[in-house]
Structures are given as C-alpha cells and as structure tokens.
Design a protein around this motif. Structure first.
Motif: not given
Length: 168
Positions: A64-78
């Motif tokens: 969750i922390l790492t995904l929060s830094f990714i600008t292309t992260s979406q609800e369905n990102s993993r």
C-alpha cells in the motif's frame, strides 16, 4: 493449480496456489526488473488486475505504501512480488514495456536499441520508445523525473521547515 490470464498477451497459465504473480511472470519469461528483489519497495513489478482481485491475497502495508508513491497507480494496481494467487479467475494486465530501476541501469543501455518501451517505475513515463536508440537524453529525462519526484516526496513526508533545509 489455479488458472490466470495475462493481458495483453491473451495467455492463460496454470499456477500453484500461493504463488506470487512475480514468479508467474518470470516463469513466462517476461522481463520484470524486480529491482528490490521482491520486497515490495521499488514498483518495478507494478501490474493491473483487470478482474478477479478477490483471487489474490490482500495488499500488505508495504505494498500500500509503495503503490501510494506511484503516479500511475490505480484502484486495481498491485505489485506482482506481493500479490499471491489464491483462487481461479484472475485476469492481470502487464504494462507494455520494461521498468527501469535506476539511472545506472539506463546508462548501461546507452547506444543500444530499446527492445521494448523503457518506463520510469514511479511515474509510468516512457523514457525510450521501443525500437529507438537509447541516448544520453534519456538519462537526463530520468534524472529530471527522479529530482521532481524526490522534491515532491520530501514535501509530503517532511515537516515544511525540514523540507526547506534539504532544498537550499
């Protein structure tokens, strides 16, 4: 064994229950950088779940922390290194291209043709398009993105008075 589908390859594969998506991608000989060694810290194995997210293990705090830094992260990102396959019915989308983990890695490719799009792992920006010659300008672009990202990140994570000290 569980069945999952890889897009845009339109390929169905069988995987062992509790396998990480990263192990599945590597078994399929997909070029996944895994710069942090599968610790969920680098985002170079970022994928999207098109359907069947309930077939995967829940997101860990690190993911969750790492995904929060990714600008292309979406609800369905993993992060493929953190997501474990628990059930059938999963469809994932692997971004077209290869994430580049560091300027040093990109530097080692200068003078070669990109076999696929080279992508910045945190922003999703294409640094070099597939088939193009990898030039020093790609290094400058990556350095600029990294600098902007670091500045933005320090303003989020540090109190304003400490952030100013870092950027004098």
């Amino acid at each position: 064994m569980k069945q999952i589908k890889l897009q845009p390859l339109n390929q169905e594969v069988e995987v062992s229950t509790d396998s990480t998506l990263l192990s599945v991608l590597l078994e399929q000989e997909m070029n996944v950088l895994q710069a942090c060694g599968g610790q969920g810290r680098c985002a170079t194995c970022h994928i999207y779940v098109q359907s069947g997210k309930e077939a995967l293990s829940p997101k860990s705090e690190q993911e969750i922390l790492t995904l929060s830094f990714i600008t292309t992260s979406q609800e369905n990102s993993r992060l493929a290194c953190q997501a474990r396959v628990l059930q059938d019915g999963l469809v994932i989308e692997v971004p077209q291209g290869m994430y580049i983990g560091s300027i040093g890695e990109l530097k080692s490719l200068i003078g070669k043709r990109a076999q696929q799009n080279l992508i910045h792992p945190l922003t999703g920006d294409v640094l070099v398009e597939e088939g193009k010659l990898i030039l020093r300008s790609a290094l400058e672009k990556m350095a600029e993105i990294d600098s902007t990202f670091t500045t933005d990140l320090s303003q989020i994570l540090l109190p304003p008075e400490k952030s100013k000290v870092l950027h004098k």
